[in-house]
Design a protein around this motif. Structure first.
Motif, short mmCIF file in Angstrom:
data_model
loop_
_atom_site.label_atom_id
_atom_site.label_comp_id
_atom_site.label_asym_id
_atom_site.label_seq_id
_atom_site.Cartn_x
_atom_site.Cartn_y
_atom_site.Cartn_z
N UNK A 165 -5.16 3.02 -19.80
CA UNK A 165 -3.90 2.50 -19.27
C UNK A 165 -3.80 2.87 -17.80
N UNK A 166 -2.93 2.19 -17.09
CA UNK A 166 -2.78 2.40 -15.66
C UNK A 166 -1.66 3.40 -15.38
N UNK A 167 -1.91 4.26 -14.41
CA UNK A 167 -0.93 5.24 -13.96
C UNK A 167 -0.72 4.99 -12.47
N UNK A 168 0.53 5.06 -12.03
CA UNK A 168 0.87 4.77 -10.63
C UNK A 168 1.38 6.03 -9.96
N UNK A 169 1.00 6.19 -8.69
CA UNK A 169 1.47 7.34 -7.93
C UNK A 169 1.74 6.94 -6.49
N UNK A 170 2.60 7.70 -5.85
CA UNK A 170 2.98 7.48 -4.46
C UNK A 170 1.76 7.71 -3.57
N UNK A 171 1.62 6.88 -2.53
CA UNK A 171 0.44 6.92 -1.68
C UNK A 171 0.74 7.39 -0.26
N UNK A 172 1.89 8.00 -0.03
CA UNK A 172 2.21 8.44 1.32
C UNK A 172 3.12 9.65 1.29
N UNK A 173 3.11 10.38 2.40
CA UNK A 173 3.97 11.56 2.54
C UNK A 173 5.30 11.20 3.18
N UNK A 174 5.24 10.34 4.22
CA UNK A 174 6.47 9.97 4.91
C UNK A 174 6.29 8.66 5.65
N UNK A 175 7.41 8.06 5.98
CA UNK A 175 7.44 6.83 6.76
C UNK A 175 8.36 7.07 7.94
N UNK A 176 7.91 6.70 9.13
CA UNK A 176 8.71 6.88 10.33
C UNK A 176 8.92 5.52 10.99
N UNK A 177 10.15 5.21 11.32
CA UNK A 177 10.46 4.00 12.07
C UNK A 177 10.83 4.44 13.47
N UNK A 178 10.13 3.90 14.44
CA UNK A 178 10.26 4.37 15.82
C UNK A 178 10.52 3.20 16.75
N UNK A 179 11.41 3.40 17.73
CA UNK A 179 11.66 2.41 18.77
C UNK A 179 10.87 2.84 19.99
N UNK A 180 9.91 2.00 20.39
CA UNK A 180 9.03 2.34 21.50
C UNK A 180 8.87 1.10 22.38
N UNK A 181 9.24 1.22 23.67
CA UNK A 181 9.13 0.09 24.60
C UNK A 181 9.82 -1.16 24.06
N UNK A 182 11.06 -0.99 23.61
CA UNK A 182 11.88 -2.08 23.07
C UNK A 182 11.27 -2.77 21.84
N UNK A 183 10.42 -2.07 21.14
CA UNK A 183 9.79 -2.62 19.95
C UNK A 183 9.80 -1.57 18.84
N UNK A 184 10.18 -1.99 17.66
CA UNK A 184 10.16 -1.09 16.52
C UNK A 184 8.75 -1.01 15.95
N UNK A 217 2.56 7.75 6.91
CA UNK A 217 1.64 8.88 6.86
C UNK A 217 1.14 9.04 5.44
N UNK A 218 -0.13 8.77 5.26
CA UNK A 218 -0.78 8.75 3.95
C UNK A 218 -1.11 10.15 3.45
N UNK A 219 -1.18 10.25 2.14
CA UNK A 219 -1.65 11.48 1.51
C UNK A 219 -3.17 11.46 1.60
N UNK A 220 -3.74 12.45 2.24
CA UNK A 220 -5.19 12.53 2.39
C UNK A 220 -5.63 13.97 2.27
N UNK A 221 -6.91 14.15 2.14
CA UNK A 221 -7.41 15.51 2.11
C UNK A 221 -7.64 16.01 3.54
N UNK A 240 0.80 -1.22 0.00
CA UNK A 240 0.00 0.00 0.00
C UNK A 240 0.84 1.28 0.00
N UNK A 241 1.96 1.23 -0.72
CA UNK A 241 2.83 2.40 -0.82
C UNK A 241 2.55 3.21 -2.08
#
Length: 116
Positions: A73-92, A97-101, A58-59
């Motif tokens: 014909x099919x056209x493809x576009x990016x479906x998100x603004x950013x991706x964040x990888x976070x370490x929280x409580x010893x778990x990644x 963050x999706x592009x939305x209105x 779903x990217x």
């Protein structure tokens, strides 16, 4: 809006050099598989495999366009603004963050505030 994904899935997907190349190209401007093959200097089968991989996670989104001659014909576009990888409580955790209105973002924010 944030989306939780398996860190392995996201890292495997964006870890693929060709997938990153395709994603970078369509983040600038949506394109067809044929356009992407020329722009990214990759074979059409390679482009289709990467597009399938990116769609699976779903990217990207696929839209149908109509050419001047009436063909579709099919056209493809990016479906998100950013991706964040976070370490929280010893778990990644991975948040996409999706592009939305604006109304959708406000609704999600309101829902998130209500959950706390």
């Amino acid at each position: 809006m944030a989306d939780d994904r398996s860190i392995e899935d996201v890292l495997d997907t964006i870890g693929d050099q060709h997938a990153r190349t395709v994603l970078a190209a369509i983040s600038q401007e949506p394109g067809s598989a044929k356009e992407l093959a020329g722009q990214c200097d990759l074979s059409l089968p390679t482009i289709y495999r990467r597009l399938e991989l990116l769609q699976e996670h779903d990217l990207i989104v696929e839209r149908t366009a109509v050419a001047d001659d009436g063909n579709h014909y099919k056209v493809y576009e990016c479906n998100f603004d950013s991706t964040v990888i976070q370490l929280e409580d010893d778990e990644y955790k991975v948040r996409i963050y999706r592009k939305e209105n604006l109304p959708d973002r406000f609704t999600q924010l309101w829902d998130d505030l209500g959950a706390e």
